[in-house]
Design an enzyme around this catalytic site. Structure first.
Site, PDB file in Angstrom:
ATOM      1  N   CYS A   7      14.632 -69.906  59.686  1.00  0.00           N
ATOM      2  CA  CYS A   7      14.139 -71.271  59.447  1.00  0.00           C
ATOM      3  C   CYS A   7      14.718 -72.183  60.513  1.00  0.00           C
ATOM      4  CB  CYS A   7      14.447 -71.741  58.026  1.00  0.00           C
ATOM      5  SG  CYS A   7      16.201 -71.922  57.634  1.00  0.00           S
ATOM      6  N   ASN A  10      19.004 -72.955  58.961  1.00  0.00           N
ATOM      7  CA  ASN A  10      19.718 -71.843  58.292  1.00  0.00           C
ATOM      8  C   ASN A  10      20.682 -72.347  57.204  1.00  0.00           C
ATOM      9  OD1 ASN A  10      21.928 -69.062  59.190  1.00  0.00           O
ATOM     10  ND2 ASN A  10      20.232 -69.063  57.786  1.00  0.00           N
ATOM     11  N   CYS A  12      18.960 -74.048  54.293  1.00  0.00           N
ATOM     12  CA  CYS A  12      18.122 -74.233  53.095  1.00  0.00           C
ATOM     13  C   CYS A  12      17.225 -73.016  52.837  1.00  0.00           C
ATOM     14  CB  CYS A  12      17.269 -75.499  53.204  1.00  0.00           C
ATOM     15  SG  CYS A  12      18.233 -77.026  53.315  1.00  0.00           S
ATOM     16  N   ARG A  13      16.161 -72.875  53.617  1.00  0.00           N
ATOM     17  CA  ARG A  13      15.136 -71.880  53.270  1.00  0.00           C
ATOM     18  C   ARG A  13      15.540 -70.437  53.567  1.00  0.00           C
ATOM     19  NH1 ARG A  13      10.690 -74.728  56.733  1.00  0.00           N
ATOM     20  NH2 ARG A  13      12.610 -75.215  57.857  1.00  0.00           N
ATOM     21  N   SER A  14      15.999 -70.168  54.797  1.00  0.00           N
ATOM     22  CA  SER A  14      16.271 -68.756  55.114  1.00  0.00           C
ATOM     23  C   SER A  14      17.485 -68.182  54.377  1.00  0.00           C
ATOM     24  CB  SER A  14      16.368 -68.524  56.635  1.00  0.00           C
ATOM     25  OG  SER A  14      17.428 -69.231  57.222  1.00  0.00           O
ATOM     26  N   ASP A 123       9.842 -77.409  54.518  1.00  0.00           N
ATOM     27  CA  ASP A 123      11.221 -77.828  54.760  1.00  0.00           C
ATOM     28  C   ASP A 123      11.640 -78.847  53.691  1.00  0.00           C
ATOM     29  OD1 ASP A 123      13.563 -78.870  55.719  1.00  0.00           O
ATOM     30  OD2 ASP A 123      12.850 -79.152  57.770  1.00  0.00           O
TER      31      ASP A 123
HETATM   32  P1  4NP Z   1      16.201 -75.283  56.736  1.00  0.00           P
HETATM   33  O1  4NP Z   1      16.256 -76.868  56.441  1.00  0.00           O
HETATM   34  O2  4NP Z   1      15.486 -75.128  58.059  1.00  0.00           O
HETATM   35  O3  4NP Z   1      15.413 -74.741  55.596  1.00  0.00           O
HETATM   36  O4  4NP Z   1      17.639 -74.815  56.776  1.00  0.00           O
HETATM   37  C1  4NP Z   1      16.739 -77.789  57.362  1.00  0.00           C
HETATM   38  C2  4NP Z   1      18.088 -78.012  57.483  1.00  0.00           C
HETATM   39  C3  4NP Z   1      18.556 -78.972  58.359  1.00  0.00           C
HETATM   40  C4  4NP Z   1      17.668 -79.690  59.139  1.00  0.00           C
HETATM   41  C5  4NP Z   1      16.310 -79.456  59.029  1.00  0.00           C
HETATM   42  C6  4NP Z   1      15.849 -78.497  58.141  1.00  0.00           C
HETATM   43  N1  4NP Z   1      18.141 -80.699  60.009  1.00  0.00           N
HETATM   44  O5  4NP Z   1      17.302 -81.384  60.640  1.00  0.00           O
HETATM   45  O6  4NP Z   1      19.354 -80.854  60.177  1.00  0.00           O
END
Ligand code: 4NP
Length: 158
Positions: A7, A10, A12-14, A123
């Site tokens: 993702c 790294n 939240c989703r993955s 996201d």
């Molecule tokens: P992830 O979510 O890609 O599912 O881990 C996010 C975590 C942090 C950010 C964006 C998406 N960020 O912009 O910091």
């Protein structure tokens, strides 16, 4: 067999996909046959545990993500893993842009194996609580579909 969930951050989703899929493998007695990991396209959160909202949503479904730490996608991942599965189209495009010209691994969207072609895990980072529940719902669906795909491959290659 080796699977990498990808993702953006790294956190939240993955990591959710890693925890959910690992538990599914354990339940089916297949944990020793499949290596599972996750990473992010970006480096902002490297070394951090998953987002507290992600950990809480997973914990409500009995999954402990507290031991995971974020890392960034690395060149070596393209040779090591059999499946590199992106959570959304942007992640997939970024992953493909970094991939070597010759790659044996399958690069695709995670939810394609759940019968949801072209569908992304949205996201949740800048949204509300409900987004984290939606991630869990979609990831559980995706994990079941991916398990079916891997079982087919493992049976063809005992
Ligand atoms: P992830 O979510 O890609 O599912 O881990 C996010 C975590 C942090 C950010 C964006 C998406 N960020 O912009 O910091």
């Amino acid at each position: 067999m080796r699977v990498l969930f990808v993702c953006l951050g790294n956190i939240c989703r993955s990591p959710t996909a890693e925890g959910v899929f690992r538990r599914l493998l354990e339940e089916r007695g297949l944990a020793h046959r499949v290596e599972v990991d996750s990473c992010g396209i970006g480096d902002w959160h490297v070394g951090k545990a998953p987002d507290p909202r992600t950990r809480e949503a997973a914990a409500r479904r009995g999954i402990d993500l507290s031991g995971l730490r974020a890392r960034q996608l690395a060149d070596a991942d393209f040779a090591h893993f059999d499946y590199l599965l992106a959570m959304d189209h942007d992640n997939l495009a970024a992953m493909r842009a970094r991939a070597p010209v010759e790659v044996d691994a399958h690069l695709g969207l995670f939810l394609e194996f759940a019968g949801l072609p072209d569908r992304a895990v949205p996201d949740p980072y800048f949204g509300g609580e409900q987004g984290f529940e939606e991630v869990l719902d979609l990831v559980e669906q995706g994990a079941r579909g991916l398990l079916a795909e891997l079982v087919r491959r493992l049976e063809a290659r005992p």
